[in-house]
Scaffold this motif. Structure first.
Motif, PDB file in Angstrom:
ATOM      1  N   TRP A 180      65.076  66.764  25.568  1.00 50.58           N
ATOM      2  CA  TRP A 180      65.787  67.999  25.252  1.00 50.58           C
ATOM      3  C   TRP A 180      67.280  67.868  25.501  1.00 50.58           C
ATOM      4  CZ3 TRP A 180      62.287  72.214  27.951  1.00 50.58           C
ATOM      5  CH2 TRP A 180      61.121  72.398  27.186  1.00 50.58           C
ATOM      6  N   GLU A 181      68.050  68.472  24.620  1.00 50.06           N
ATOM      7  CA  GLU A 181      69.490  68.663  24.819  1.00 50.06           C
ATOM      8  C   GLU A 181      69.725  70.177  24.850  1.00 50.06           C
ATOM      9  OE1 GLU A 181      71.479  64.814  22.672  1.00 50.06           O
ATOM     10  OE2 GLU A 181      70.870  66.485  21.382  1.00 50.06           O
ATOM     11  N   PHE A 182      70.670  70.611  25.654  1.00 54.12           N
ATOM     12  CA  PHE A 182      70.790  72.037  25.940  1.00 54.12           C
ATOM     13  C   PHE A 182      72.055  72.661  25.350  1.00 54.12           C
ATOM     14  CE2 PHE A 182      67.725  70.501  28.889  1.00 54.12           C
ATOM     15  CZ  PHE A 182      66.853  71.565  29.098  1.00 54.12           C
ATOM     16  N   ILE A 183      71.928  73.929  24.999  1.00 53.59           N
ATOM     17  CA  ILE A 183      73.060  74.735  24.539  1.00 53.59           C
ATOM     18  C   ILE A 183      73.513  75.565  25.739  1.00 53.59           C
ATOM     19  CG2 ILE A 183      73.813  76.533  22.943  1.00 53.59           C
ATOM     20  CD1 ILE A 183      71.384  75.610  21.148  1.00 53.59           C
ATOM     21  N   ALA A 184      74.705  75.292  26.232  1.00 54.12           N
ATOM     22  CA  ALA A 184      75.195  75.931  27.456  1.00 54.12           C
ATOM     23  C   ALA A 184      76.434  76.774  27.160  1.00 54.12           C
ATOM     24  CB  ALA A 184      75.508  74.867  28.510  1.00 54.12           C
ATOM     25  N   ALA A 208      74.167  69.602  24.636  1.00 55.66           N
ATOM     26  CA  ALA A 208      74.487  69.344  23.229  1.00 55.66           C
ATOM     27  C   ALA A 208      75.783  70.005  22.816  1.00 55.66           C
ATOM     28  CB  ALA A 208      73.342  69.832  22.343  1.00 55.66           C
ATOM     29  N   CYS A 209      75.997  71.243  23.278  1.00 51.28           N
ATOM     30  CA  CYS A 209      77.212  71.974  22.923  1.00 51.28           C
ATOM     31  C   CYS A 209      77.419  73.114  23.913  1.00 51.28           C
ATOM     32  CB  CYS A 209      77.145  72.512  21.491  1.00 51.28           C
ATOM     33  SG  CYS A 209      75.708  73.568  21.169  1.00 51.28           S
ATOM     34  N   ALA A 228      68.019  76.539  24.109  1.00 46.60           N
ATOM     35  CA  ALA A 228      68.906  77.579  24.622  1.00 46.60           C
ATOM     36  C   ALA A 228      68.147  78.515  25.545  1.00 46.60           C
ATOM     37  CB  ALA A 228      69.512  78.385  23.464  1.00 46.60           C
ATOM     38  N   GLY A 229      68.847  79.063  26.519  1.00 41.58           N
ATOM     39  CA  GLY A 229      68.301  80.113  27.368  1.00 41.58           C
ATOM     40  C   GLY A 229      68.671  81.456  26.763  1.00 41.58           C
ATOM     41  N   LEU A 230      67.691  82.176  26.235  1.00 38.77           N
ATOM     42  CA  LEU A 230      67.958  83.394  25.479  1.00 38.77           C
ATOM     43  C   LEU A 230      67.184  84.582  26.034  1.00 38.77           C
ATOM     44  CD1 LEU A 230      67.695  81.881  21.877  1.00 38.77           C
ATOM     45  CD2 LEU A 230      69.802  82.587  23.040  1.00 38.77           C
ATOM     46  N   PRO A 231      67.733  85.800  25.855  1.00 39.92           N
ATOM     47  CA  PRO A 231      66.979  86.998  26.240  1.00 39.92           C
ATOM     48  C   PRO A 231      65.705  87.094  25.412  1.00 39.92           C
ATOM     49  CG  PRO A 231      69.295  87.522  25.805  1.00 39.92           C
ATOM     50  CD  PRO A 231      69.070  86.128  25.321  1.00 39.92           C
ATOM     51  N   ASP A 232      64.610  87.432  26.049  1.00 38.62           N
ATOM     52  CA  ASP A 232      63.335  87.509  25.336  1.00 38.62           C
ATOM     53  C   ASP A 232      63.363  88.562  24.232  1.00 38.62           C
ATOM     54  OD1 ASP A 232      62.118  85.505  26.870  1.00 38.62           O
ATOM     55  OD2 ASP A 232      61.630  86.925  28.459  1.00 38.62           O
ATOM     56  N   PHE A 233      64.038  89.682  24.482  1.00 39.36           N
ATOM     57  CA  PHE A 233      64.053  90.726  23.451  1.00 39.36           C
ATOM     58  C   PHE A 233      64.763  90.257  22.188  1.00 39.36           C
ATOM     59  CE2 PHE A 233      68.392  91.597  24.857  1.00 39.36           C
ATOM     60  CZ  PHE A 233      69.008  92.136  23.729  1.00 39.36           C
ATOM     61  N   LEU A 234      65.645  89.294  22.339  1.00 43.36           N
ATOM     62  CA  LEU A 234      66.411  88.778  21.214  1.00 43.36           C
ATOM     63  C   LEU A 234      65.677  87.650  20.487  1.00 43.36           C
ATOM     64  CD1 LEU A 234      69.197  88.965  19.811  1.00 43.36           C
ATOM     65  CD2 LEU A 234      70.070  87.355  21.517  1.00 43.36           C
ATOM     66  N   ALA A 235      64.960  86.815  21.226  1.00 45.70           N
ATOM     67  CA  ALA A 235      64.415  85.583  20.653  1.00 45.70           C
ATOM     68  C   ALA A 235      62.920  85.620  20.365  1.00 45.70           C
ATOM     69  CB  ALA A 235      64.716  84.406  21.579  1.00 45.70           C
ATOM     70  N   ASP A 236      62.171  86.455  21.096  1.00 53.22           N
ATOM     71  CA  ASP A 236      60.715  86.432  20.950  1.00 53.22           C
ATOM     72  C   ASP A 236      60.250  86.801  19.546  1.00 53.22           C
ATOM     73  OD1 ASP A 236      59.371  85.394  23.073  1.00 53.22           O
ATOM     74  OD2 ASP A 236      59.068  87.289  24.110  1.00 53.22           O
ATOM     75  N   THR A 237      61.000  87.646  18.871  1.00 59.13           N
ATOM     76  CA  THR A 237      60.585  88.091  17.533  1.00 59.13           C
ATOM     77  C   THR A 237      61.238  87.293  16.410  1.00 59.13           C
ATOM     78  OG1 THR A 237      62.346  89.769  17.561  1.00 59.13           O
ATOM     79  CG2 THR A 237      60.180  90.445  18.362  1.00 59.13           C
TER      80      THR A 237
END
Length: 290
Positions: A180-184, A208-209, A228-237
Motif C-alpha cells: 500500500w501507498e498512502f494519501i496523506a 504516494a501524495c 486514504a483515510g476517509l470519513p465513513d459517511f463520505l466513502a461508504d456509499t
C-alpha cells in the motif's frame, strides 16, 4: 473623531502581523489596508505600526491603542448581538461556519428543507477549517471537529464522524497491505489527529501524495492514487471505493456546535441550531456510540 472603519483595519493588521494577512482576513486588496492604516495614523497624528519588510510591528502607543480598540470592538459586537437577539422571530441572516467536508458533502443537501421551514431566515454557510471568532461575529453558529474553546460560547456535542481506510476497487495493491501507498495531508497538518492516525497506520510504507483537503483525498483514492483515510459517511456509499481492513486503532472525531451565549435564545439562531441538531441526529452514520 476618527473613523471606526479605520480602527477595524488597524485591528486586522495588529492581529495578522502583515498588511497582506490583514487584506486576506478582510477580503480587500493590500492597497486598501495600507490606505486605511495611513488614514488612521493621519487622523490621530501618531504612528501606531512600524512597517518592516516582512512584518508590521506595533509601536508602544500602537500596543495600547490595540487594547482599547479591542474593547471598542467587543462593545460594538455586543450591541449587534443584543439587537439580533431581540429581532422579530425567524427573520434575518445567520452565518454558519463548518468544516468544508461537512458543508460540501452533507449540509448543502438539507438547505432546501431548512429554507422551506424558515423562509424568513437567510442562511449563509461558509466551509472553513480555521477557528473563527463568535465574539467578533465572524460567524453566528459554528460546527467544528474539535471542541470550541472561546469562553463566551455555548457548546454542544452533536455526534461523531468515524473514519476508515479506503482505496479504489481497481487499486492494484488492494489485497496486498504490504504494498500500500498512502494519501496523506501536507506539512500544514503536522500534529492534526487525522494525520497522526494515518501516519501511524502507514508506518514505513510510502506516501504516494500529499493533499491539503479531504475532498482531494476522496478524488485521489477514486483514481487509484493510493489508500486514504476517509470519513465513513463520505466513502461508504461511493461505488468506486472499497473499505479495507487495517491493523490499528479505530479513529473518529466529534462534531461540536457552538454559539455565542448572547445569541443562543435569538429565534433565528435557535432555528439554525435546531436544524443542525436534527439533521445530524437523524443520520445514523453520525451516531455517537461511545
Amino acid at each position: 473623531m476618527f473613523d471606526w472603519e479605520n480602527i477595524r483595519y488597524f485591528l486586522a493588521v495588529a492581529r495578522t502581523g502583515t498588511l497582506s494577512g490583514a487584506a486576506r482576513s478582510l477580503k480587500v486588496d493590500h492597497a486598501t489596508v495600507s490606505r486605511r492604516l495611513s488614514a488612521l495614523e493621519g487622523e490621530i497624528k501618531t504612528r501606531l505600526i512600524e512597517r518592516q519588510p516582512k512584518a508590521c510591528k506595533l509601536t508602544p502607543i500602537g500596543q495600547r491603542v490595540l487594547e482599547l480598540a479591542q474593547e471598542m470592538e467587543e462593545g460594538a459586537y455586543a450591541i449587534e448581538r443584543f439587537l439580533d437577539a431581540s429581532r422579530s422571530p425567524l427573520s434575518g441572516k445567520v452565518t454558519l461556519s463548518a468544516p468544508p467536508m461537512l458543508v460540501a458533502n452533507f449540509l448543502v443537501k438539507h438547505l432546501t428543507v431548512f429554507r422551506h421551514a424558515n423562509p424568513g431566515v437567510q442562511l449563509s454557510v461558509s466551509g472553513e477549517t480555521r477557528q473563527v471568532s463568535l465574539s467578533r461575529r465572524e460567524a453566528d453558529v459554528v460546527l467544528r471537529l474539535t471542541r470550541p474553546e472561546e469562553p463566551t460560547s455555548v457548546v454542544r456535542k452533536l455526534g461523531r464522524v468515524t473514519f476508515g481506510l479506503y482505496a479504489s476497487k481497481d487499486y492494484p495493491h488492494l489485497h496486498d497491505p504490504s504494498a500500500w501507498e498512502f494519501i496523506a495531508y501536507d506539512a500544514g497538518f503536522v500534529g492534526v489527529s487525522q494525520q497522526k492516525w494515518l501516519m501511524n497506520i502507514a508506518g514505513k510504507r510510502p506516501i504516494a501524495c500529499e493533499i491539503s483537503d479531504i475532498n482531494g483525498h476522496l478524488v485521489a483514492a477514486r483514481a487509484g492514487a493510493g489508500v486514504a483515510g476517509l470519513p465513513d459517511f463520505l466513502a461508504d456509499t461511493d461505488a468506486k471505493l472499497q473499505r479495507v481492513p487495517y491493523d490499528g486503532e479505530a479513529f473518529s472525531r466529534d462534531i461540536w456546535m457552538a454559539v455565542h451565549e448572547d445569541l443562543r435564545r435569538s429565534p433565528q439562531i435557535r432555528a439554525v441550531m435546531d436544524f443542525l441538531l436534527k439533521v445530524v441526529a437523524e443520520n445514523p452514520v453520525f451516531a455517537d456510540n461511545g
